[in-house]
Design a protein around this motif. Structure first.
Motif, PDB file in Angstrom:
ATOM      1  N   PHE A   1       0.841  -1.197   0.000  1.00  0.00           N
ATOM      2  CA  PHE A   1       0.000   0.000   0.000  1.00  0.00           C
ATOM      3  C   PHE A   1       0.878   1.248   0.000  1.00  0.00           C
ATOM      4  N   LEU A   2       1.854   1.282   0.882  1.00  0.00           N
ATOM      5  CA  LEU A   2       2.729   2.455   0.979  1.00  0.00           C
ATOM      6  C   LEU A   2       3.510   2.669  -0.312  1.00  0.00           C
ATOM      7  N   LEU A   3       4.018   1.610  -0.888  1.00  0.00           N
ATOM      8  CA  LEU A   3       4.763   1.735  -2.140  1.00  0.00           C
ATOM      9  C   LEU A   3       3.863   2.158  -3.310  1.00  0.00           C
ATOM     10  N   GLN A   4       2.662   1.607  -3.386  1.00  0.00           N
ATOM     11  CA  GLN A   4       1.758   1.989  -4.486  1.00  0.00           C
ATOM     12  C   GLN A   4       1.328   3.450  -4.355  1.00  0.00           C
ATOM     13  N   LYS A   5       1.025   3.873  -3.149  1.00  0.00           N
ATOM     14  CA  LYS A   5       0.559   5.246  -2.935  1.00  0.00           C
ATOM     15  C   LYS A   5       1.653   6.274  -3.202  1.00  0.00           C
ATOM     16  N   TYR A   6       2.865   6.007  -2.712  1.00  0.00           N
ATOM     17  CA  TYR A   6       3.922   7.013  -2.782  1.00  0.00           C
ATOM     18  C   TYR A   6       4.941   6.783  -3.885  1.00  0.00           C
ATOM     19  N   PHE A   7       4.815   5.705  -4.633  1.00  0.00           N
ATOM     20  CA  PHE A   7       5.747   5.438  -5.735  1.00  0.00           C
ATOM     21  C   PHE A   7       5.001   5.244  -7.054  1.00  0.00           C
ATOM     22  N   THR A   8       4.160   4.229  -7.134  1.00  0.00           N
ATOM     23  CA  THR A   8       3.496   3.907  -8.403  1.00  0.00           C
ATOM     24  C   THR A   8       2.496   4.973  -8.824  1.00  0.00           C
ATOM     25  N   PHE A   9       1.582   5.322  -7.939  1.00  0.00           N
ATOM     26  CA  PHE A   9       0.491   6.231  -8.276  1.00  0.00           C
ATOM     27  C   PHE A   9       0.618   7.578  -7.581  1.00  0.00           C
ATOM     28  N   LYS A  10       1.827   7.983  -7.249  1.00  0.00           N
ATOM     29  CA  LYS A  10       1.997   9.255  -6.526  1.00  0.00           C
ATOM     30  C   LYS A  10       1.519  10.397  -7.399  1.00  0.00           C
ATOM     31  N   LYS A  11       0.940  11.360  -6.717  1.00  0.00           N
ATOM     32  CA  LYS A  11       0.429  12.541  -7.436  1.00  0.00           C
ATOM     33  C   LYS A  11       1.548  13.556  -7.550  1.00  0.00           C
ATOM     34  N   ASN A  12       1.595  14.192  -8.685  1.00  0.00           N
ATOM     35  CA  ASN A  12       2.665  15.183  -8.932  1.00  0.00           C
ATOM     36  C   ASN A  12       2.495  16.422  -8.090  1.00  0.00           C
TER      37      ASN A  12
END
Length: 163
Positions: free
Chosen positions: A152-163
């Motif tokens: 969850f942390l990796l997807q939120k802050y790496f994969t799908f992070k907002k610019n």
């Protein structure tokens, strides 16, 4: 068919969100909900393959033995990569960004994160089975909870992070 499924999932998420609204922002709630769907699919596939389809003794190729729980883990993993990406992108981490280049980059990052998750899942699963003598399906549930938290942390802050 995809549009109908999307509409049904969206309606399902919106219907139950008021129960969780007090404690969770919508994106966290949506991630947990669609993640639960994909995780349930993964665990069900693993259990059906391990308990009913694959031979208990695993497969032997020359002098190389592959445990049936390893085979079940890999098959369940590869089946749930596309479903997990689609659910995450369309329901949990919507940022309005579209386009083939952005989606391809997100898919690559998603595969990296879930690949890390597979490695972690495998090592944790193996340790729980071999060190703690845990039944493989129960061990899979425990390892999944640990890996999902990290993912969850990796997807939120790496994969799908907002610019």
């Amino acid at each position: 068919m995809i549009r109908l499924l999307s509409n049904w999932i969206e309606a399902f998420l919106r219907f139950f969100y008021p129960i969780f609204k007090k404690w969770l922002p919508y994106d966290v709630y949506a991630y947990l909900a669609v993640g639960a769907i994909n995780t349930a699919l993964n665990i069900i596939l693993f259990a059906v393959l391990y308990e009913y389809i694959l031979p208990k003794e695993g497969w032997s190729i020359k002098d190389f033995n592959i445990a049936s729980y390893t085979i079940a883990l890999l098959i369940a993993f590869f089946v749930t990569i596309p479903t997990g990406f689609w659910l995450s992108k369309n329901f949990a981490f919507r940022d309005g960004a579209t386009g083939t280049k952005k989606t391809t980059k997100q898919l690559f990052k998603y595969v990296l994160v879930v690949g890390q998750g597979l490695g972690s899942d495998y090592l944790i699963l193996k340790a729980l089975i071999l060190i703690f003598d845990m039944q493989p399906t129960v061990a899979k549930i425990f390892s999944t909870v640990i890996v999902l938290t990290i993912n969850f942390l990796l997807q939120k802050y790496f994969t799908f992070k907002k610019n």
